[in-house]
Design an enzyme around this catalytic site. Structure first.
Site, PDB file in Angstrom:
ATOM      1  N   GLY A  13       0.822  -1.221   0.000  1.00  0.00           N
ATOM      2  CA  GLY A  13       0.000   0.000   0.000  1.00  0.00           C
ATOM      3  C   GLY A  13       0.848   1.260   0.000  1.00  0.00           C
ATOM      4  N   GLY A  16      -0.557   4.651  -1.002  1.00  0.00           N
ATOM      5  CA  GLY A  16      -1.718   5.139  -0.263  1.00  0.00           C
ATOM      6  C   GLY A  16      -1.387   6.324   0.636  1.00  0.00           C
ATOM      7  CD  GLN A  17      -4.571   9.713   4.790  1.00  0.00           C
ATOM      8  OE1 GLN A  17      -5.206   8.725   5.161  1.00  0.00           O
ATOM      9  NE2 GLN A  17      -4.778  10.905   5.304  1.00  0.00           N
ATOM     10  NE  ARG A  41      -6.729  -1.517  -9.716  1.00  0.00           N
ATOM     11  CZ  ARG A  41      -7.986  -1.838  -9.567  1.00  0.00           C
ATOM     12  NH1 ARG A  41      -8.577  -2.577 -10.463  1.00  0.00           N
ATOM     13  NH2 ARG A  41      -8.689  -1.414  -8.548  1.00  0.00           N
ATOM     14  CG  ASP A  58      -3.923  -8.642  -6.109  1.00  0.00           C
ATOM     15  OD1 ASP A  58      -4.316  -8.477  -4.928  1.00  0.00           O
ATOM     16  OD2 ASP A  58      -4.670  -9.010  -7.028  1.00  0.00           O
ATOM     17  CE1 TYR A 148     -10.299  -0.329   7.209  1.00  0.00           C
ATOM     18  CE2 TYR A 148     -11.390   1.034   8.856  1.00  0.00           C
ATOM     19  CZ  TYR A 148     -10.248   0.664   8.177  1.00  0.00           C
ATOM     20  OH  TYR A 148      -9.060   1.287   8.466  1.00  0.00           O
ATOM     21  CE  LYS A 152      -7.878  -2.272   8.990  1.00  0.00           C
ATOM     22  NZ  LYS A 152      -6.497  -2.565   8.599  1.00  0.00           N
ATOM     23  CB  ILE A 178      -4.291   9.484   9.159  1.00  0.00           C
ATOM     24  CG1 ILE A 178      -4.196   8.264  10.093  1.00  0.00           C
ATOM     25  CG2 ILE A 178      -2.911  10.115   8.939  1.00  0.00           C
ATOM     26  CD1 ILE A 178      -3.655   8.524  11.482  1.00  0.00           C
TER      27      ILE A 178
HETATM   28  N1  SER Z   1      -9.766   6.533   8.457  1.00  0.00           N
HETATM   29  C1  SER Z   1     -10.424   5.261   8.424  1.00  0.00           C
HETATM   30  C2  SER Z   1     -11.736   5.353   7.762  1.00  0.00           C
HETATM   31  O1  SER Z   1     -12.339   6.401   7.826  1.00  0.00           O
HETATM   32  C3  SER Z   1     -10.597   4.733   9.811  1.00  0.00           C
HETATM   33  O2  SER Z   1      -9.608   3.828  10.083  1.00  0.00           O
HETATM   34  O3  SER Z   1     -12.189   4.397   7.219  1.00  0.00           O
END
Ligand code: SER
Length: 325
Positions: A13, A16-17, A41, A58, A148, A152, A178
């Site tokens: 990742g 990613g951010q 990707r 992947d 999600y 987790k 974040i």
């Molecule tokens: N920043 C994440 C979200 O909003 C939370 O872990 O899905």
């Protein structure tokens, strides 16, 4: 095999951010050649591409992880690839595949090669509506209502299982939302707190997808990077927890963030049009008790809300002035 005494790190990742800034921080610390950035990707931006190796992975296809790990002799992984909460509600099957099957693949590759250490993040999404929402304890009810969140919680348990059963040194924190000035987040419920800065800088107005009084735990990216690296550098003997550290910096609602931005941009206007993400936010804590992280590995954030807002607006204002926003 890795070179003796040299960590060879892989970041999943990495476009990613968090992954993009974490990769650059790790390269600054360990040397560009020792940190392999990987993504699925997305093309890496030039700074990431030119500062060290990049490979495509992947995570849901184990052989793609194995081939990169074996090519570079990787012994440490920061596993940042994940589907976030809002996308996870739109595509729950994809969220399961990436967040659970992907994590399982990473853990198995690490176990088979007896890797030194692994970082796998969890989130405030591990909590649910039955969890105490203020000063949420380290040990508490984990009954999330999003896919999600389900991935987790399962991920935390799986990582701790690998630690106790196989001796794999897996570590992780429950990240709050974040906020960052470099790479935009994608598909999360806390994304408004990043978008708002771009819109405030460019257009002076923003329409927020959460209600104005929705308080959520948040953190500025420099603290997020510091926490990640400090936990990975911590002495294992001091850790009683492993994959599920509560982590906090500050909490605010959209209206409180708007007021802080207005101290710098007095004409900034924010409207509110809550959508499906409101229900997700309403199931998460308002504030977090992170005393275990503070006690076991010395966690302490540097940024509060005013310092974060000032720094974000300075960075984005600069890029806007240079035509790079
Ligand atoms: N920043 C994440 C979200 O909003 C939370 O872990 O899905």
């Amino acid at each position: 095999m890795s070179k003796i005494g040299t960590k060879i790190i892989l970041v999943t990742g990495a476009c990613g951010q968090i992954g993009s800034e974490l990769t650059l921080a790790l390269r600054a610390q360990y040397g560009g050649d020792n940190v392999v950035a990987t993504g699925h990707r997305t093309e890496p931006d030039p700074e990431l591409r030119d500062s060290g190796p990049f490979a495509f992975i992947d995570v849901s296809r184990r052989e793609t992880i194995e081939s990169v790990v074996d090519r570079y002799g990787v012994d440490t992984i920061y596993h940042m690839a994940a589907i976030l909460s809002a996308t996870g509600e739109q595509k729950p099957q994809l969220a399961w595949d990436v967040n659970i099957n992907g994590l399982y693949n990473v853990l198995e590759v690490a176990r088979e090669r007896q890797m030194v250490r692994l970082f796998c993040p969890s989130s405030i999404a591990a909590f649910g509506p039955e969890t105490p929402r203020d000063n949420t304890p380290q040990e508490t009810i984990l009954r999330p209502k999003t896919m999600y969140g389900v991935t987790k919680v399962a991920g935390e348990l799986l990582c701790d299982y690998y630690f106790h059963r196989f001796g794999l040194d897996v570590r992780g924190v429950r990240y709050p939302g974040i906020i960052s000035s470099e790479t935009l987040p994608g598909g999360g419920t806390t994304d408004y707190a990043v978008e708002i800065f771009y819109e405030a800088t460019k257009h002076g107005r923003y329409t927020c997808f959460l209600r104005e009084d929705t308080v959520l735990p948040m953190m500025y990216m420099p603290d997020c990077i510091k926490a990640t690296i400090d936990l990975m550098d911590a002495d294992l003997a001091q850790l009683k927890h492993h994959s599920d550290f509560n982590l906090a910096a500050f909490s605010f609602s959209p209206v409180e963030l708007v007021a802080e931005i207005q101290k710098h941009i007095p004409d900034f206007v924010c409207e509110y049009e809550p959508d499906f993400r409101q229900e997700i936010a309403d199931s998460w804590p308002r504030t977090i008790d992170d005393s275990a992280a503070r006690e076991e590995w010395g966690w302490e954030p540097d940024y509060d809300l005013p310092a974060m807002v000032a720094d974000m607006l300075e960075k984005l204002g600069q890029r806007h002035a240079e035509g790079r926003l």
